[in-house]
Design a protein around this motif. Sequence first.
Motif, PDB file in Angstrom:
ATOM      1  N   PHE A 127     -63.704  24.917   4.836  1.00 11.83           N
ATOM      2  CA  PHE A 127     -64.806  24.239   4.128  1.00 11.83           C
ATOM      3  C   PHE A 127     -66.013  25.137   3.831  1.00 11.83           C
ATOM      4  N   ILE A 128     -65.957  26.432   4.215  1.00 12.16           N
ATOM      5  CA  ILE A 128     -67.033  27.329   3.772  1.00 12.16           C
ATOM      6  C   ILE A 128     -66.399  28.535   3.112  1.00 12.16           C
ATOM      7  N   ASP A 129     -66.640  28.748   1.838  1.00 10.80           N
ATOM      8  CA  ASP A 129     -66.212  29.981   1.200  1.00 10.80           C
ATOM      9  C   ASP A 129     -67.314  31.019   1.321  1.00 10.80           C
ATOM     10  N   GLU A 130     -68.472  30.662   0.796  1.00  8.80           N
ATOM     11  CA  GLU A 130     -69.624  31.557   0.848  1.00  8.80           C
ATOM     12  C   GLU A 130     -70.804  30.795   1.435  1.00  8.80           C
ATOM     13  N   PRO A 131     -71.368  31.261   2.543  1.00 11.11           N
ATOM     14  CA  PRO A 131     -72.539  30.569   3.097  1.00 11.11           C
ATOM     15  C   PRO A 131     -73.696  30.571   2.104  1.00 11.11           C
ATOM     16  N   THR A 132     -74.370  29.419   1.986  1.00  9.07           N
ATOM     17  CA  THR A 132     -75.457  29.322   1.003  1.00  9.07           C
ATOM     18  C   THR A 132     -76.838  29.279   1.643  1.00  9.07           C
ATOM     19  N   ASP A 133     -76.901  29.157   2.969  1.00  8.30           N
ATOM     20  CA  ASP A 133     -78.210  29.211   3.634  1.00  8.30           C
ATOM     21  C   ASP A 133     -78.039  29.815   5.028  1.00  8.30           C
ATOM     22  N   THR A 134     -79.158  29.937   5.744  1.00  2.00           N
ATOM     23  CA  THR A 134     -79.119  30.605   7.060  1.00  2.00           C
ATOM     24  C   THR A 134     -78.211  29.872   8.039  1.00  2.00           C
ATOM     25  N   ARG A 135     -78.322  28.525   8.067  1.00  5.65           N
ATOM     26  CA  ARG A 135     -77.492  27.791   9.021  1.00  5.65           C
ATOM     27  C   ARG A 135     -76.012  28.061   8.742  1.00  5.65           C
ATOM     28  N   GLU A 136     -75.604  27.990   7.482  1.00  3.26           N
ATOM     29  CA  GLU A 136     -74.199  28.238   7.162  1.00  3.26           C
ATOM     30  C   GLU A 136     -73.773  29.661   7.552  1.00  3.26           C
ATOM     31  N   ALA A 137     -74.674  30.615   7.338  1.00  5.76           N
ATOM     32  CA  ALA A 137     -74.353  32.005   7.711  1.00  5.76           C
ATOM     33  C   ALA A 137     -74.171  32.108   9.232  1.00  5.76           C
ATOM     34  N   ILE A 138     -75.011  31.395   9.988  1.00  2.00           N
ATOM     35  CA  ILE A 138     -74.877  31.391  11.458  1.00  2.00           C
ATOM     36  C   ILE A 138     -73.558  30.712  11.853  1.00  2.00           C
ATOM     37  N   MET A 139     -73.204  29.644  11.129  1.00  3.86           N
ATOM     38  CA  MET A 139     -71.969  28.916  11.459  1.00  3.86           C
ATOM     39  C   MET A 139     -70.727  29.789  11.220  1.00  3.86           C
ATOM     40  N   VAL A 140     -70.732  30.542  10.127  1.00  2.00           N
ATOM     41  CA  VAL A 140     -69.615  31.449   9.843  1.00  2.00           C
ATOM     42  C   VAL A 140     -69.526  32.524  10.931  1.00  2.00           C
ATOM     43  N   ALA A 141     -70.686  33.085  11.308  1.00  3.42           N
ATOM     44  CA  ALA A 141     -70.709  34.112  12.361  1.00  3.42           C
ATOM     45  C   ALA A 141     -70.193  33.539  13.685  1.00  3.42           C
ATOM     46  N   THR A 142     -70.556  32.283  13.977  1.00  4.68           N
ATOM     47  CA  THR A 142     -70.117  31.639  15.226  1.00  4.68           C
ATOM     48  C   THR A 142     -68.602  31.430  15.211  1.00  4.68           C
ATOM     49  N   TYR A 143     -68.100  30.967  14.069  1.00  9.57           N
ATOM     50  CA  TYR A 143     -66.652  30.770  13.930  1.00  9.57           C
ATOM     51  C   TYR A 143     -65.910  32.078  14.196  1.00  9.57           C
ATOM     52  N   ARG A 144     -66.403  33.151  13.607  1.00 13.92           N
ATOM     53  CA  ARG A 144     -65.726  34.457  13.766  1.00 13.92           C
ATOM     54  C   ARG A 144     -65.826  34.967  15.197  1.00 13.92           C
ATOM     55  N   ALA A 145     -67.012  34.870  15.797  1.00 16.61           N
ATOM     56  CA  ALA A 145     -67.206  35.375  17.163  1.00 16.61           C
ATOM     57  C   ALA A 145     -66.382  34.560  18.161  1.00 16.61           C
ATOM     58  N   LEU A 146     -66.319  33.249  17.925  1.00 10.64           N
ATOM     59  CA  LEU A 146     -65.543  32.357  18.799  1.00 10.64           C
ATOM     60  C   LEU A 146     -64.045  32.662  18.677  1.00 10.64           C
ATOM     61  N   SER A 147     -63.569  32.907  17.469  1.00 14.01           N
ATOM     62  CA  SER A 147     -62.153  33.224  17.260  1.00 14.01           C
ATOM     63  C   SER A 147     -61.799  34.560  17.907  1.00 14.01           C
ATOM     64  N   THR A 148     -62.731  35.507  17.897  1.00 13.95           N
ATOM     65  CA  THR A 148     -62.451  36.849  18.436  1.00 13.95           C
ATOM     66  C   THR A 148     -62.585  36.884  19.961  1.00 13.95           C
ATOM     67  N   HIS A 149     -63.634  36.257  20.507  1.00 11.95           N
ATOM     68  CA  HIS A 149     -63.938  36.426  21.934  1.00 11.95           C
ATOM     69  C   HIS A 149     -63.578  35.220  22.796  1.00 11.95           C
ATOM     70  N   GLY A 150     -63.340  34.044  22.201  1.00  9.05           N
ATOM     71  CA  GLY A 150     -63.173  32.832  22.998  1.00  9.05           C
ATOM     72  C   GLY A 150     -64.512  32.388  23.554  1.00  9.05           C
ATOM     73  N   TYR A 151     -64.531  31.244  24.223  1.00  9.34           N
ATOM     74  CA  TYR A 151     -65.791  30.699  24.735  1.00  9.34           C
ATOM     75  C   TYR A 151     -66.369  31.517  25.894  1.00  9.34           C
ATOM     76  N   ALA A 152     -65.518  31.824  26.881  1.00  5.71           N
ATOM     77  CA  ALA A 152     -66.024  32.432  28.125  1.00  5.71           C
ATOM     78  C   ALA A 152     -66.710  33.767  27.859  1.00  5.71           C
ATOM     79  N   ASP A 153     -66.164  34.559  26.947  1.00  9.54           N
ATOM     80  CA  ASP A 153     -66.725  35.889  26.679  1.00  9.54           C
ATOM     81  C   ASP A 153     -67.716  35.896  25.520  1.00  9.54           C
ATOM     82  N   LEU A 154     -68.053  34.731  25.019  1.00 10.38           N
ATOM     83  CA  LEU A 154     -68.981  34.658  23.889  1.00 10.38           C
ATOM     84  C   LEU A 154     -70.426  34.800  24.378  1.00 10.38           C
TER      85      LEU A 154
END
Lengths: 205, 205
Positions: free
Chosen positions: B7-34
């Motif tokens: 549901f996000i192709d290109e973030p259009t504001d700061t919150r969306e940009a933070i959400m995309v970054a969170t999705y990526r960091a969570l997928s890479t590190h998991g919760y415990a190491d985030l």
Amino acid sequence: MAGTPPFIDEPTDTREAIMVATYRALSTHGYADLTIQRIGDEFGKSKSLLYHHYDGKDDLLLDFLDFMLERFEAALPIDDHEDSMAHLKAVLDHGILGSDPAVNGDFMGAMIELRAQAANDPDYRDHFTRSDRFFQERLVDVLRSGIREGVFRKVDPNRSAAFLHTMIVGAMTQRTTVDGFDGDPLRAELQQYLRVVLSADRSLE
Amino acid sequence: MAGTPPFIDEPTDTREAIMVATYRALSTHGYADLTIQRIGDEFGKSKSLLYHHYDGKDDLLLDFLDFMLERFEAALPIDDHEDSMAHLKAVLDHGILGSDPAVNGDFMGAMIELRAQAANDPDYRDHFTRSDRFFQERLVDVLRSGIREGVFRKVDPNRSAAFLHTMIVGAMTQRTTVDGFDGDPLRAELQQYLRVVLSADRSLE
């Protein structure tokens, strides 16, 4: 009051005493806030003794999970049910309603935290792969017995067991992670599945 | 490669940009190491900007969960299925086989870690209570439509939805925490349930 884990009344050796302390500390603090120190506090002895036996918290917890599974396996063959349908219903009630008074809710919450470790940790993943297989095979046993007795239709026991086991895992996950989980509608629909899909008694449809 | 959340192709504001970054960091590190630092690394801006918006990791993750649920809700009404049975099968396939290529397996693993936080944290518990209710109500909608269309029998839609939803939660939990999880036997047995318990077409029994 965390009490003692199922299958241990009085610990008879050091490992059992550590396992009881772990059960209590896990029930009180959950996984994230658990430390070797807190297990040591429940154990009533220096935490250096714990470090003598285990490399750290996760090493101890993996041994604890194996211990609980071994105990569960050893306690299993008590089958005093009328027939396989009654046996299956007892297993499902236990899994879905969490009706075993010997297992407290805080401990079940900690178990879902331990399972979640399996998403990233291969040792936890290995444990839950083995324990899921064990519980699913016990369901296969009950289904096979029921087919032999003529209580169940000639279904594929592996397929039905996978289905029922997933239902139990889902119910345990919901029960420990949402407010107001109600197992009753689920149980009613499961009875319907048992009557219409599994039971050999056509008059129940 | 973690990619972008559904549901996000290109973030259009700061919150969306933070959400995309969170999705990526969570997928890479998991919760415990985030950490906020790791989300900041994906975000490409100073972590002080994240602390300006959020009190910490869990505050950010709870906003992320709400964001994902809102997006899911907004994307939902695309119903181009032949009838309610086809619609229900698509929902179940999605939940059980994890067949949505837009959602990666690492992200699903992180989701079970987030759900496990609900065992001890009331804010996570509140989120998963709301999101489970939302998904279960969507199943009720599909069942009600199917009953109106005459595709399903006059079952209790709340009871059947609870049953199907628990099955999906169980399948997601197993898929992310055991090796070699096979959704096919489960799916076959679920088709059997749909045919024999739900379908109004008696010739399928």
